[in-house]
Scaffold this active site. Sequence first.
Site, PDB file in Angstrom:
ATOM      1  N   ASN A 121      -5.117  -4.475  -1.244  1.00  0.00           N
ATOM      2  CA  ASN A 121      -4.953  -4.107  -2.661  1.00  0.00           C
ATOM      3  C   ASN A 121      -4.714  -2.610  -2.886  1.00  0.00           C
ATOM      4  O   ASN A 121      -4.257  -2.202  -3.956  1.00  0.00           O
ATOM      5  CB  ASN A 121      -6.160  -4.562  -3.501  1.00  0.00           C
ATOM      6  CG  ASN A 121      -6.182  -6.049  -3.776  1.00  0.00           C
ATOM      7  OD1 ASN A 121      -7.248  -6.651  -3.860  1.00  0.00           O
ATOM      8  ND2 ASN A 121      -5.018  -6.667  -3.917  1.00  0.00           N
ATOM      9  N   TRP A 122      -4.979  -1.770  -1.871  1.00  0.00           N
ATOM     10  CA  TRP A 122      -4.681  -0.331  -2.006  1.00  0.00           C
ATOM     11  C   TRP A 122      -3.193  -0.103  -2.213  1.00  0.00           C
ATOM     12  O   TRP A 122      -2.783   0.965  -2.673  1.00  0.00           O
ATOM     13  CB  TRP A 122      -5.107   0.428  -0.749  1.00  0.00           C
ATOM     14  CG  TRP A 122      -6.580   0.434  -0.492  1.00  0.00           C
ATOM     15  CD1 TRP A 122      -7.227  -0.270   0.488  1.00  0.00           C
ATOM     16  CD2 TRP A 122      -7.586   1.168  -1.192  1.00  0.00           C
ATOM     17  NE1 TRP A 122      -8.581  -0.015   0.423  1.00  0.00           N
ATOM     18  CE2 TRP A 122      -8.831   0.862  -0.593  1.00  0.00           C
ATOM     19  CE3 TRP A 122      -7.579   2.055  -2.281  1.00  0.00           C
ATOM     20  CZ2 TRP A 122     -10.037   1.407  -1.026  1.00  0.00           C
ATOM     21  CZ3 TRP A 122      -8.783   2.602  -2.709  1.00  0.00           C
ATOM     22  CH2 TRP A 122      -9.979   2.273  -2.087  1.00  0.00           C
ATOM     23  N   ARG A 134      -3.253 -19.958  -0.208  1.00  0.00           N
ATOM     24  CA  ARG A 134      -3.425 -19.230   1.051  1.00  0.00           C
ATOM     25  C   ARG A 134      -4.784 -18.544   1.054  1.00  0.00           C
ATOM     26  O   ARG A 134      -5.425 -18.402   0.018  1.00  0.00           O
ATOM     27  CB  ARG A 134      -2.289 -18.230   1.253  1.00  0.00           C
ATOM     28  CG  ARG A 134      -2.077 -17.266   0.114  1.00  0.00           C
ATOM     29  CD  ARG A 134      -0.991 -16.227   0.420  1.00  0.00           C
ATOM     30  NE  ARG A 134      -0.654 -15.476  -0.773  1.00  0.00           N
ATOM     31  CZ  ARG A 134       0.456 -15.657  -1.500  1.00  0.00           C
ATOM     32  NH1 ARG A 134       1.341 -16.560  -1.158  1.00  0.00           N
ATOM     33  NH2 ARG A 134       0.665 -14.924  -2.587  1.00  0.00           N
ATOM     34  N   ASN A 158      -5.476 -12.390 -12.651  1.00  0.00           N
ATOM     35  CA  ASN A 158      -5.757 -11.499 -13.791  1.00  0.00           C
ATOM     36  C   ASN A 158      -4.478 -10.924 -14.395  1.00  0.00           C
ATOM     37  O   ASN A 158      -4.329 -10.856 -15.620  1.00  0.00           O
ATOM     38  CB  ASN A 158      -6.629 -10.321 -13.351  1.00  0.00           C
ATOM     39  CG  ASN A 158      -8.013 -10.749 -12.925  1.00  0.00           C
ATOM     40  OD1 ASN A 158      -8.392 -11.902 -13.114  1.00  0.00           O
ATOM     41  ND2 ASN A 158      -8.761  -9.831 -12.342  1.00  0.00           N
ATOM     42  N   ASP A 199      -8.079 -14.796  -8.451  1.00  0.00           N
ATOM     43  CA  ASP A 199      -6.683 -14.386  -8.543  1.00  0.00           C
ATOM     44  C   ASP A 199      -6.101 -14.810  -9.891  1.00  0.00           C
ATOM     45  O   ASP A 199      -6.461 -15.856 -10.425  1.00  0.00           O
ATOM     46  CB  ASP A 199      -5.887 -15.010  -7.395  1.00  0.00           C
ATOM     47  CG  ASP A 199      -4.571 -14.290  -7.152  1.00  0.00           C
ATOM     48  OD1 ASP A 199      -4.372 -13.206  -7.730  1.00  0.00           O
ATOM     49  OD2 ASP A 199      -3.748 -14.827  -6.383  1.00  0.00           O
TER      50      ASP A 199
HETATM   51  C1  IPE Z   1      -6.849 -10.595  -8.934  1.00  0.00           C
HETATM   52  O1  IPE Z   1      -5.888 -10.751  -9.920  1.00  0.00           O
HETATM   53  C2  IPE Z   1      -7.793  -9.459  -9.204  1.00  0.00           C
HETATM   54  C3  IPE Z   1      -7.858  -8.353  -8.225  1.00  0.00           C
HETATM   55  C4  IPE Z   1      -7.144  -8.166  -7.143  1.00  0.00           C
HETATM   56  C5  IPE Z   1      -8.856  -7.328  -8.519  1.00  0.00           C
HETATM   57  P1  IPE Z   1      -4.436 -10.135  -9.690  1.00  0.00           P
HETATM   58  O2  IPE Z   1      -4.442  -8.722 -10.137  1.00  0.00           O
HETATM   59  O3  IPE Z   1      -4.017 -10.371  -8.268  1.00  0.00           O
HETATM   60  O4  IPE Z   1      -3.552 -11.017 -10.682  1.00  0.00           O
HETATM   61  P2  IPE Z   1      -2.051 -11.546 -10.459  1.00  0.00           P
HETATM   62  O5  IPE Z   1      -2.012 -12.266  -9.143  1.00  0.00           O
HETATM   63  O6  IPE Z   1      -1.165 -10.350 -10.485  1.00  0.00           O
HETATM   64  O7  IPE Z   1      -1.825 -12.470 -11.610  1.00  0.00           O
HETATM   65 MG    MG Z   2      -2.853 -11.786  -7.286  1.00  0.00          MG
END
Ligand code: IPE
Ligand code: MG
Length: 230
Positions: free
Chosen positions: A50-51, A176, A4, A2
């Site tokens: 994530n979708w 979490r 990115n 988490d």
């Molecule tokens: C996690 O990083 C990567 C994926 C879900 C592929 P995020 O994209 O959730 O990064 P933040 O939480 O917005 O910083």
């Molecule tokens: Mg995230």
Amino acid sequence: MDGNGRWARQRGLPRSAGHQAGVKATRKTVEHCARLHTEALTIYAFSSENWRRPETEVNFLMELFVKAISSELNKLHESNIRVRFIGELSRFPSALLREITLATEKTADNTGMRLNIAVNYGGRNELTNAVVSIARKIESGELDSKSITEELILQHTWLPDCPEPDLFVRTGGEQRLSNYLLWHIAYTELAFTDTLWPDFDGDELDRIIEDYSNRQRRFGQTGDQVQKTK
Ligand code: IPE
Ligand code: MG
């Protein structure tokens, strides 16, 4: 994995740059774990939630997964790593499904580290699927409800034959589980770090493992009992 998006934002870059940097961190971490002779590493690449991200980000991630799998596959195979994908795979675009099948088949007989990549994965979804397939077997007479045990439930999850995880690591500062590996992490040690995923590396993992190795895992017993059986 988490953080990115925040990593990119801190640098004034688009979120996609954070995901690209995340792939590098993933490669380094996988290599590091293989060097440590880790038996199994399960990484959370894309959750069933994530979708709900903007379509452009979802599409970018799908393309990135295709590219990352195809560019890493030979090296993973040479390192004797066995790759498997867990999650509800059917919803993915066909180009990604092809890479997933190729990676799984090519590395199926490898005997080194098991790399499980969770995509469109949700822990509740995994358990629901397990319940449905057990119920079907009972309906058809293949199973008797008396034979339902924890072991039988495990056998119907997506990780029926992996050792129970010793350690869970989440980067990015949230504390979490986000629906991850719910069945499998009942006794897993949890570690949370504020480091954003693209900045995570083997040194930090070593520090987390060092901390883990100083913990006493009691599995319900008293401290004295655990000391004696050591
Ligand atoms: C996690 O990083 C990567 C994926 C879900 C592929 P995020 O994209 O959730 O990064 P933040 O939480 O917005 O910083
Ligand atoms: Mg995230």
